[in-house]
Design an enzyme around this catalytic site. Structure first.
Site, PDB file in Angstrom:
ATOM      1  N   ASN A  12       0.901  -1.098   0.015  1.00 39.04           N
ATOM      2  CA  ASN A  12      -0.128   0.039  -0.161  1.00 39.04           C
ATOM      3  C   ASN A  12       0.925   1.151  -0.099  1.00 39.04           C
ATOM      4  OD1 ASN A  12       0.661   0.589   2.998  1.00 39.04           O
ATOM      5  ND2 ASN A  12      -0.593  -1.289   3.298  1.00 39.04           N
ATOM      6  N   ASP A  59      -4.517  -6.404   4.404  1.00 40.49           N
ATOM      7  CA  ASP A  59      -5.451  -7.400   4.782  1.00 40.49           C
ATOM      8  C   ASP A  59      -5.447  -8.683   4.287  1.00 40.49           C
ATOM      9  OD1 ASP A  59      -6.824  -5.313   6.365  1.00 40.49           O
ATOM     10  OD2 ASP A  59      -7.848  -4.531   4.543  1.00 40.49           O
ATOM     11  N   LYS A 113       9.841 -16.161 -10.915  1.00 47.81           N
ATOM     12  CA  LYS A 113       9.198 -14.876 -11.551  1.00 47.81           C
ATOM     13  C   LYS A 113       8.080 -15.760 -12.490  1.00 47.81           C
ATOM     14  CE  LYS A 113       9.502 -11.165 -14.633  1.00 47.81           C
ATOM     15  NZ  LYS A 113      10.250 -10.287 -15.561  1.00 47.81           N
ATOM     16  N   PHE A 135      -4.670   2.473  14.701  1.00 47.23           N
ATOM     17  CA  PHE A 135      -4.852   3.502  13.467  1.00 47.23           C
ATOM     18  C   PHE A 135      -5.902   3.123  12.555  1.00 47.23           C
ATOM     19  CE2 PHE A 135      -1.553   5.739  15.352  1.00 47.23           C
ATOM     20  CZ  PHE A 135      -1.296   6.959  14.623  1.00 47.23           C
ATOM     21  N   LYS A 171     -14.896   0.417  14.164  1.00 48.69           N
ATOM     22  CA  LYS A 171     -13.547  -0.398  14.193  1.00 48.69           C
ATOM     23  C   LYS A 171     -13.015  -0.140  15.871  1.00 48.69           C
ATOM     24  CE  LYS A 171      -9.213  -0.805  12.054  1.00 48.69           C
ATOM     25  NZ  LYS A 171      -7.979  -0.201  10.952  1.00 48.69           N
ATOM     26  N   LYS A 214     -12.364  -3.713  17.325  1.00 53.82           N
ATOM     27  CA  LYS A 214     -11.149  -4.153  17.789  1.00 53.82           C
ATOM     28  C   LYS A 214     -10.818  -4.498  19.039  1.00 53.82           C
ATOM     29  CE  LYS A 214      -9.768  -3.767  13.469  1.00 53.82           C
ATOM     30  NZ  LYS A 214      -9.525  -5.161  12.485  1.00 53.82           N
TER      31      LYS A 214
END
Length: 394
Positions: free
Chosen positions: A208, A274, A284, A322, A336, A340
């Site tokens: 990300n 995730d 490869k 976060f 959340k 959590k």
């Protein structure tokens, strides 16, 4: 108030240099030990003899003194608890922001690892100059405290922003910085940072846009406040505290688990992927001519934040999560937080281009499990980090 503190006052060549004589007296009246360094230009506005009498210490000007058996700029940096540069000219600000060490003062600033306060003073046109403002931003992002100049009548005859801020403001910020500098002494704080990297084959991976800057800013800030810090990160960094380099979510899960029992506070600032590839090719993968599509089967990664919240049997350790949201920020963050089970959740709005991923700035909302929330307006991530630590430890 400042008994036992060593303050290094650094004076540059601006007309406001004469005002610093009174600042030195304020520090001395508060029982601080004061040493003074000047650029050669500063001595056009205030004499070395005056500064020596007020500080009751030798004043440093020349970088290479034959009387010294060790590098003088390093000895100044080692001895001081804080460095206060006032007045700071555009010239000196530019040098420090770009790592130029061409005199004793700038060499000390480059080697200084403790708090540095900078109080600029200059012509209003110079203050508004784009290059000067860019240098100010660099210093803020690097953790320097900037005491911005005031508006008013200037020595050059202009009226505008550029006058040295009040000596009381400099004194009070010095006192505040030294008092809070070690308020996390004895705390063991673990912070995660960066985006995890989930391999697909030997050359490709899923990740990300997280740069790790927010987590690193938190680790730097906690370390400066006296905490024993471990940074678990996917980013290559060299720090004076413990850095554990990881790659995947499972690597991060293992590192966090190993330190869990010894930690007082865990701040999960990392952007953990995730999902990961179910089967990672040990070669490869080649592009084929028999189709325009390829399928990669994904499996869920461990939910590290939820896992550590469930693992603890009491409110120890303190756990801060976060979340990055592109819409319905508060609604999604509240859900959340409950899901959590953490003590605090820091909500980021990633839809904005001026904050968040890869930016040096952020704007967050801190939510606590008791229903309180506090919005921190856009600021440098170093400032946001200070405010987060204050909020969770107040």
């Amino acid at each position: 108030m400042l008994s036992g503190k060593n303050i290094l006052v650094a004076i540059t060549g601006g007309i406001a240099a004469y005002k610093i004589c009174e600042l030195i007296r304020m520090y001395k009246r508060a029982n601080a030990n004061v040493r003074v360094v000047c650029t050669p230009s500063a001595l056009h506005f205030v004499t070395k003899l005056t500064l020596q009498n007020l500080s009751q210490n030798e004043v440093g000007v020349e970088e290479f003194s034959p009387e010294q058996y060790k590098p003088e700029h390093i000895s100044y940096a080692d001895e001081a608890d804080i460095m206060v540069i006032a007045p700071a000219t555009a010239n000196t600000i530019g040098k420090i922001a770009n790592g130029i060490c061409d005199n004793l003062l700038t060499s000390i600033a480059c080697a200084f690892t403790k708090p540095i306060l900078i109080a600029p003073a200059m012509n209003c046109g110079m203050w508004d100059n784009n290059f000067v403002q860019e240098n100010i931003s660099k210093l803020k992002n690097a953790g320097f405290t900037i005491l911005e100049p005031e508006s008013g009548f200037l020595a050059c005859g202009y009226e505008g922003k550029g006058r040295l801020c009040s000596l009381e403001e400099i004194f009070n910020k010095t006192l505040e910085t030294l008092q809070t500098q070690k308020k996390l002494t004895g705390k063991n704080i673990l912070i995660t940072a960066g985006g995890t990297i989930e391999p697909i084959d030997t050359v490709r991976y899923i990740s990300n846009y997280s740069s790790g800057k927010m987590g690193i800013a938190l680790a730097d800030c906690a370390y400066k406040q006296g905490a024993n810090v471990e940074l678990v990160t996917t980013v290559d960094v060299e720090k004076p505290y413990t850095v554990t380099k990881v790659k995947t979510a499972q690597d991060m899960q293992k590192a966090v688990g190993q330190s869990f029992a010894q930690t007082d506070c865990i701040i999960m600032a990392a952007a953990v992927a995730d999902y990961r590839a179910k089967n990672v090719a040990n070669y490869k993968m080649k592009k084929t001519d028999d189709g325009n599509e390829i399928s990669i089967e994904l499996v869920k990664n461990p939910d590290i934040l939820k896992e550590i919240c469930q693992k603890r049997t009491t409110s120890h350790p303190l756990i801060v999560g976060f979340c990055a949201e592109s819409e319905n920020l508060l609604k999604n963050a509240k859900e959340k937080l409950v899901k959590k089970g953490c003590d605090y959740l820091i909500a980021n709005d990633i839809s904005r281009k001026d904050i968040g991923f890869s930016s040096d700035y952020n704007e967050v909302t801190i939510l606590s499990k008791n229903g309180d929330f506090k919005k921190l307006p856009r600021a440098a991530k170093t400032e946001i980090a200070k405010s987060i630590l204050e909020a969770i430890y107040e």
